[in-house]
Write an enzyme that holds these catalytic residues in place. Structure first.
Site, PDB file in Angstrom:
ATOM      1  N   LYS A 179     135.389  52.189-114.611  1.00  0.00           N
ATOM      2  CA  LYS A 179     136.223  53.605-114.949  1.00  0.00           C
ATOM      3  C   LYS A 179     135.273  53.746-115.925  1.00  0.00           C
ATOM      4  O   LYS A 179     135.465  55.140-116.196  1.00  0.00           O
ATOM      5  CB  LYS A 179     136.911  53.749-114.683  1.00  0.00           C
ATOM      6  CG  LYS A 179     137.865  53.852-113.459  1.00  0.00           C
ATOM      7  CD  LYS A 179     139.520  54.739-113.349  1.00  0.00           C
ATOM      8  CE  LYS A 179     139.349  55.010-112.019  1.00  0.00           C
ATOM      9  NZ  LYS A 179     139.975  53.168-110.818  1.00  0.00           N
ATOM     10  N   SER A 189     147.930  55.926-115.914  1.00  0.00           N
ATOM     11  CA  SER A 189     148.669  54.071-116.140  1.00  0.00           C
ATOM     12  C   SER A 189     148.021  53.137-115.910  1.00  0.00           C
ATOM     13  O   SER A 189     148.087  51.857-116.521  1.00  0.00           O
ATOM     14  CB  SER A 189     150.637  54.019-116.138  1.00  0.00           C
ATOM     15  OG  SER A 189     149.630  53.989-114.402  1.00  0.00           O
ATOM     16  N   GLU A 214     139.993  50.175 -97.820  1.00  0.00           N
ATOM     17  CA  GLU A 214     141.094  50.670 -98.526  1.00  0.00           C
ATOM     18  C   GLU A 214     142.371  49.843 -98.284  1.00  0.00           C
ATOM     19  O   GLU A 214     142.287  49.453 -96.754  1.00  0.00           O
ATOM     20  CB  GLU A 214     141.814  51.991 -99.085  1.00  0.00           C
ATOM     21  CG  GLU A 214     142.213  52.752 -97.403  1.00  0.00           C
ATOM     22  CD  GLU A 214     142.001  53.857 -96.652  1.00  0.00           C
ATOM     23  OE1 GLU A 214     142.448  54.651 -98.425  1.00  0.00           O
ATOM     24  OE2 GLU A 214     142.000  54.664 -96.307  1.00  0.00           O
ATOM     25  N   GLY A 234     147.932  51.758 -97.516  1.00  0.00           N
ATOM     26  CA  GLY A 234     147.604  53.236 -97.832  1.00  0.00           C
ATOM     27  C   GLY A 234     146.554  54.249 -97.018  1.00  0.00           C
ATOM     28  O   GLY A 234     145.047  54.371 -97.595  1.00  0.00           O
ATOM     29  N   ASP A 292     145.130  56.937 -96.539  1.00  0.00           N
ATOM     30  CA  ASP A 292     145.183  58.099 -96.028  1.00  0.00           C
ATOM     31  C   ASP A 292     143.245  58.441 -96.065  1.00  0.00           C
ATOM     32  O   ASP A 292     142.644  59.163 -95.147  1.00  0.00           O
ATOM     33  CB  ASP A 292     145.807  58.767 -97.007  1.00  0.00           C
ATOM     34  CG  ASP A 292     145.310  58.059 -98.566  1.00  0.00           C
ATOM     35  OD1 ASP A 292     145.201  57.108 -98.988  1.00  0.00           O
ATOM     36  OD2 ASP A 292     143.940  59.145 -99.144  1.00  0.00           O
ATOM     37  N   SER A 305     135.179  46.466-108.259  1.00  0.00           N
ATOM     38  CA  SER A 305     135.957  47.688-108.847  1.00  0.00           C
ATOM     39  C   SER A 305     136.402  47.199-110.302  1.00  0.00           C
ATOM     40  O   SER A 305     135.862  47.882-111.447  1.00  0.00           O
ATOM     41  CB  SER A 305     136.133  48.907-108.099  1.00  0.00           C
ATOM     42  OG  SER A 305     137.369  47.792-107.705  1.00  0.00           O
TER      43      SER A 305
HETATM   44  C1  LIG Z   1     140.069  53.713-109.805  1.00  0.00           C
HETATM   45  C2  LIG Z   1     139.867  52.174-109.060  1.00  0.00           C
HETATM   46  C3  LIG Z   1     139.706  51.907-107.453  1.00  0.00           C
HETATM   47  C4  LIG Z   1     139.787  52.991-106.934  1.00  0.00           C
HETATM   48  O1  LIG Z   1     138.372  54.052-106.842  1.00  0.00           O
HETATM   49  P1  LIG Z   1     138.543  55.748-106.642  1.00  0.00           P
HETATM   50  O2  LIG Z   1     137.002  56.277-107.816  1.00  0.00           O
HETATM   51  O3  LIG Z   1     139.710  56.096-107.080  1.00  0.00           O
HETATM   52  O4  LIG Z   1     138.153  54.995-105.324  1.00  0.00           O
HETATM   53  C5  LIG Z   1     139.241  50.243-107.731  1.00  0.00           C
HETATM   54  N1  LIG Z   1     139.465  50.078-107.909  1.00  0.00           N
HETATM   55  C6  LIG Z   1     139.733  49.619-109.296  1.00  0.00           C
HETATM   56  C7  LIG Z   1     139.882  48.332-110.057  1.00  0.00           C
HETATM   57  C8  LIG Z   1     140.089  51.159-109.820  1.00  0.00           C
HETATM   58  O5  LIG Z   1     140.581  51.161-111.221  1.00  0.00           O
END
Ligand SMILES: *Cc1c(COP(=O)(O)O)cnc(C)c1O
Length: 326
Positions: free
Chosen positions: A56, A81, A207, A211, A213, A307
Site C-alpha cells: 500500500k 484501520s 479472495e 467474501g 463479492d 501483499s
Molecule cells: C489492502 C490489502 C489487500 C487488498 O488490496 P486491494 O487493493 O483492496 O484489493 C491485500 N493484502 C494486503 C496485505 C492489504 O493491505
C-alpha cells in the site's frame, strides 16, 4: 461511450519513476517445495518486505506526490484501520504533507501507535454510532483536505501496479499472475502492468470464500455489495470492489477464485516453515490458490503477489498452530 480504462500502462510507468529510490524494490523468492505442490515454476513477489510491510505504500506515495502544491499544503485524509493508514502516514511524512487518518476508536493499539508514530493526526470515531465516510467527509469539508481512498483512485491503482511491473521485469513473461483482491486496487494496477509486459499472461484474482463479492461482480458485470465478511483475511474484508475497478477486472482479469481460512492458515505455516517469512492472512490469498493447484499449471510460469506481512505475534502463533501442514 468510451471504452478506455481509468488507468493506463503509462500511468503505471510514471508511478514507477516516482517510486524509484523511495519504495523498496522487493525481493522475488522461489521454493522447490512450492513448485512441487503447484506443479509450476512459482515466483513470489514479496511485498511483505515493502515499507510499512505491505504494497500500500506504493499507491499512497504515488497519489500524494501527484497532488498540486496547494493541495499538498492543505494536507491529506484517509480512513482506514489497516495498512492504507500506515502507508498514507509514512508517505505523507516523506513528502512533507500533513496526514489526518480517521480510525475506529477500537482499532488495535499497535496500529494506532504505528500511525501516530509516522506523524499522522489520528481522529477516532465510534464505529457503532457513526459512519466513517460521513466523519471523513465532514473533516475534508471543514479543513479542505484531499481524501485518498485505499483502492478506488487512479493514482493509487497505478502505484500498486508497479509491484507486477517489477516482478515481470525481473523474471520475464509469466503464464499466470495471482493477486489477492479486497477492493481491487492491487489487482487492477497489476493487471494493467501484466497486459502490457506479458500480453498472454492470465491474471487471476483470489479472495476469501466468505467474501466472494469480486468474483460475483466479475461474473455478473455489476458491483455486488455484501455484508462485512467473516474471515481472518482482514485486508479483504471489503464489501464491494471500486467503481474504477470493475471495468479493469472485466478487461484484464480471467477469473476470480476463492480460498478458505484454513487454506490461508496452512499457507502462513508453509511460508514460515519452508520459506522463513512472515505473511499476514490476506497476503496468503494468491499463494493459497496456487499451492492448492487451483488450475492445472503443468509446469507453467506463475507469479504470485504476497501483499503484506503485518500480523501481530499472537494472531500469527494462533494461525500457524491451528494449521494443517501443506
Ligand atoms: C489492502 C490489502 C489487500 C487488498 O488490496 P486491494 O487493493 O483492496 O484489493 C491485500 N493484502 C494486503 C496485505 C492489504 O493491505
Amino acid at each position: 461511450m468510451s471504452t478506455a480504462l481509468a488507468v493506463t500502462y503509462a500511468d503505471v510507468a510514471r508511478a514507477a519513476e516516482i517510486l524509484d529510490g523511495v519504495a523498496h524494490r522487493t525481493p522475488v523468492l522461489t521454493s522447490t517445495r512450492a513448485d512441487e505442490l503447484a506443479d509450476a515454476q512459482v515466483f513470489f513477489k514479496c511485498e511483505n518486505f515493502q515499507r510499512i510491510g505491505a504494497f500500500k505504500f506504493r499507491g499512497a506515495y504515488h497519489a500524494i506526490s501527484r497532488l498540486s502544491d496547494e493541495q499538498r499544503a492543505r494536507g491529506v485524509l484517509a480512513f482506514s484501520s489497516g495498512n492504507h493508514a500506515q502507508a498514507m502516514a509514512l508517505a505523507a511524512r516523506l513528502l512533507n504533507v500533513k496526514a489526518t487518518i480517521v480510525m475506529p476508536h477500537d482499532a488495535p493499539a499497535m496500529k494506532l501507535a504505528a500511525t501516530r508514530g509516522y506523524g499522522a493526526e489520528v481522529i477516532l470515531y465510534d464505529r457503532n454510532r457513526e459512519d466513517r465516510e460521513a466523519v471523513a467527509a465532514r473533516i475534508v469539508e471543514e479543513r479542505g483536505l484531499s481524501l485518498i481512498p485505499p483502492y478506488d483512485h487512479r493514482d493509487v491503482i497505478a502505484g500498486q501496479g508497479t509491484a507486477a511491473k517489477e516482478l515481470i521485469e525481473e523474471v520475464g513473461a509469466l503464464d499466470y499472475l495471482f493477486v489477492c483482491v479486497g477492493g481491487g486496487g492491487l489487482i487492477s494496477g497489476c493487471s494493467i502492468a501484466a497486459k502490457q509486459l506479458a500480453p498472454d499472461c492470465k491474471v487471476i484474482g483470489v479472495e476469501p470464500e466468505a467474501g466472494n463479492d469480486a468474483q460475483r461482480s466479475l461474473r455478473s458485470g455489476e458491483i455486488v455489495d455484501i455484508p462485512v465478511p467473516d474471515t481472518i483475511a482482514d485486508g479483504a474484508r471489503t464489501q464491494h470492489v471500486g467503481k474504477l475497478v470493475l471495468p479493469i477486472l472485466q478487461a484484464n482479469v480471467s477469473d476470480i477464485l476463492t480460498v478458505s481460512d484454513d487454506q490461508l492458515r496452512s499457507t502462513m505455516r508453509f511460508f514460515a516453515e519452508r520459506m522463513k517469512i512472515v505473511v499476514e492472512p490476506t497476503g496468503c490469498l494468491g499463494a493459497a490458490a496456487v499451492l492448492a493447484r487451483a488450475l492445472p499449471f503443468m509446469g507453467a510460469k506463475v507469479g504470485v503477489i504476497i501483499s503484506g506481512g503485518n500480523v501481530d505475534a499472537d494472531m500469527f502463533a494462533r494461525c500457524i498452530t491451528a494449521a494443517e501442514p501443506l
